[in-house]
Design a protein around this motif. Structure first.
Motif, PDB file in Angstrom:
ATOM      1  N   ALA A 212       0.841  -1.207   0.000  1.00 52.89           N
ATOM      2  CA  ALA A 212       0.000   0.000   0.000  1.00 52.89           C
ATOM      3  C   ALA A 212       0.873   1.255   0.000  1.00 52.89           C
ATOM      4  O   ALA A 212       0.547   2.255  -0.649  1.00 52.89           O
ATOM      5  N   SER A 213       2.006   1.206   0.709  1.00 50.04           N
ATOM      6  CA  SER A 213       2.900   2.377   0.752  1.00 50.04           C
ATOM      7  C   SER A 213       3.448   2.662  -0.641  1.00 50.04           C
ATOM      8  O   SER A 213       3.447   3.808  -1.097  1.00 50.04           O
ATOM      9  N   ASN A 214       3.911   1.625  -1.324  1.00 51.88           N
ATOM     10  CA  ASN A 214       4.445   1.847  -2.669  1.00 51.88           C
ATOM     11  C   ASN A 214       3.345   2.268  -3.643  1.00 51.88           C
ATOM     12  O   ASN A 214       3.576   3.096  -4.522  1.00 51.88           O
ATOM     13  N   ALA A 215       2.160   1.708  -3.467  1.00 49.61           N
ATOM     14  CA  ALA A 215       1.043   2.088  -4.347  1.00 49.61           C
ATOM     15  C   ALA A 215       0.713   3.568  -4.150  1.00 49.61           C
ATOM     16  O   ALA A 215       0.430   4.296  -5.110  1.00 49.61           O
ATOM     17  N   PHE A 216       0.781   4.022  -2.903  1.00 53.82           N
ATOM     18  CA  PHE A 216       0.457   5.427  -2.630  1.00 53.82           C
ATOM     19  C   PHE A 216       1.500   6.362  -3.251  1.00 53.82           C
ATOM     20  O   PHE A 216       1.164   7.390  -3.831  1.00 53.82           O
TER      21      PHE A 216
END
Ligand SMILES: NC(=O)c1ccc[n+]([C@@H]2O[C@H](COP(=O)([O-])OP(=O)(O)OC[C@H]3O[C@@H](n4cnc5c(N)ncnc54)[C@H](O)[C@@H]3O)[C@@H](O)[C@H]2O)c1
Length: 437
Positions: A212-216
């Motif tokens: 989720a962090s990389n997607a954000f």
């Protein structure tokens, strides 16, 4: 900065393994880094670092002298000597976007074969849900019993290439994913000296936190690229738009750089892997897909811009390229959009001359039929246009007078909005960035 000291094995000495190994040694632990790549280990043992990473050679040399870090191809030796094993092998993308877990599988087999007493196996590699089950199956086949011989945990890595050493000692947060209190306690002890917030959670949630962090981060780039492209179409200036947005604390200005899109070894593969993973659970991640689609579109958008600046034709044009690495301060060109753009330009019949401060050697592995130059001014001699594809500080210092006299025509397309448009145009260049003219 010292906490409780442990004997640690690092399996996989890439960017993450080396930075983690060196950092943990500096904290006082005894670290053995193991890798199947003999050339890599030989060069590390000969005092040469196979990657360019600011501060890392010094940190490794210091800890080598103190006897706190060593390098080997003997995985068994590293495993046997350790209390805790950090798995830092690569998890690249397969053709279809799914995660290739072959390195995780082979590392787990190597560990399972020689596991002689209880150890914690903490995975730093970015792994999809289901990977721990796969590892458990492999270890079970080797006769190892969970809880008795080993426990698995997920400790995702958030370091940025180019700032890996700084990020190790100043982590924004540490995430420890385990269902077992005793494992959590030991992993907490290891990272406690770093004084960072620690998120204690389950392995599955730790995996989602990483994805989720990389997607954000990817979403921020695709978002600002959308705004930049809109600015191009309606005549606004995206740099000023960002200036006007960033003071709102809910928005902020970090990771908000318009350009050719996101590349590198992580964002694209992790976003694709995340999308593919949740599809298996019956969820269609349409929003995440649109972030990736926008990124794919951005390369085409950039090439069309160049085509227009060159009067509609790329064939037989000579293009000077500054920047090959996926971002500045690294020699890493894996999934670099600069490489993709060059390949596309070549397909369209353009001739390429390129320069990069640190990435030339690595780029040779991915590019042929182009002229790689060891000097900025060689790369721009006689070109029809200059394109900037990586935001190296060095390019900001370019001698515009000299540039103009050496180029065939004074066209600059700045794919990372690095130069000051007003200043460049004052020298008589035709200049365009992404969302700025
Ligand atoms: N590079 C980054 O900026 C970054 C940041 C955060 C997370 N990650 C994640 O961390 C993981 C590692 O990334 P990286 O960039 O360091 O990868 P890398 O490809 O640079 O390094 C992986 C290393 O593992 C070695 N290896 C492969 N199989 C092995 C085996 N069976 N036993 C021992 N060694 C083996 C390879 O030879 C290689 O040296 C990936 O999952 C990545 O997504 C990377």
């Amino acid at each position: 900065m010292t906490g409780k000291r442990y004997k640690i094995a690092i399996i996989g000495t890439g960017f993450v393994g080396l930075a983690t190994g060196a950092g943990l040694a500096e904290l006082g632990n005894e670290v053995i880094c193991a890798d199947v790549n003999k050339d890599k280990i030989d060069s590390l043992n000969n005092g040469y670092l196979p990657i360019y990473e600011d501060g890392l050679p010094e940190l490794i040399n210091k800890n080598k002298k103190l006897g706190r870090i060593s390098f080997t191809t003997d995985i068994a030796l590293a495993v046997k000597a350790s209390d805790i094993i950090f798995v830092c092998v690569g998890t690249p993308s397969e053709e279809n976007g799914e995660v290739d877990l072959s390195q995780i599988e082979s590392a787990t087999v190597s560990i399972g074969e020689v596991l002689d007493r209880y150890k914690i196996i903490a995975v730093k590699s970015t792994i999809p849900i289901g990977t721990l089950d796969l590892m458990e199956d492999i270890l079970e086949r080797e006769g190892k019993v969970k809880g008795r011989d080993y426990d698995l945990a997920v400790v995702p890595e958030f370091l940025r290439e180019g700032r890996a050493v700084y990020d190790f000692f100043n982590p924004t947060r540490i995430v420890i994913g385990t269902d077992k209190e005793s494992v959590d306690k030991i992993l907490t002890e290891i990272f406690l000296p770093l004084n960072a917030p620690i998120v204690h959670t389950s392995p599955i949630t730790a995996q989602v936190i990483k994805y989720a962090s990389n997607a954000f981060l990817a979403a921020r780039i695709s978002f600002i690229n959308e705004i930049a492209d809109i600015c191009d179409h309606i005549g606004a200036n995206v740099n000023e738009v960002i200036e006007g947005m960033k003071y709102d604390k809910r928005i902020g200005g970090d990771y908000f750089s318009p350009g050719i899109g996101f590349g590198g070894p992580c964002l694209i593969k992790d976003l694709s892997g995340f999308i593919k993973m949740v599809e298996k659970y019956g969820y269609q991640a349409n929003y995440l897909r649109s972030i990736l689609d926008k990124n794919n579109h951005q390369i085409k958008y950039f090439i069309n811009k160049l085509k227009k600046l060159l009067g509609g034709l790329l064939k037989d044009k000579i293009i000077g390229v500054l920047g090959l690495t996926f971002k500045p301060n690294t020699n890493d060109v894996r999934n670099s959009l600069a490489i993709e753009i060059i390949k596309e330009l070549k397909k369209n019949g353009a001739n390429i001359k390129a320069y990069d401060p640190k990435g030339l050697e690595e780029a040779k592995k991915y590019l042929d039929g182009i002229i790689l130059c060891d000097d900025i001014y060689k790369a721009i001699e006689g070109v029809d246009a200059l394109i900037i594809l990586t935001a190296w500080e060095e390019f900001k210092e370019i001698d515009l007078e000299r540039l103009k006299s050496q180029m065939k025509s004074p066209i600059i397309l700045d794919g990372v909005n690095l130069l000051n448009p007003k200043r460049v145009k004052n020298y008589g260049f035709i200049y365009e960035g992404i969302g700025v003219k």
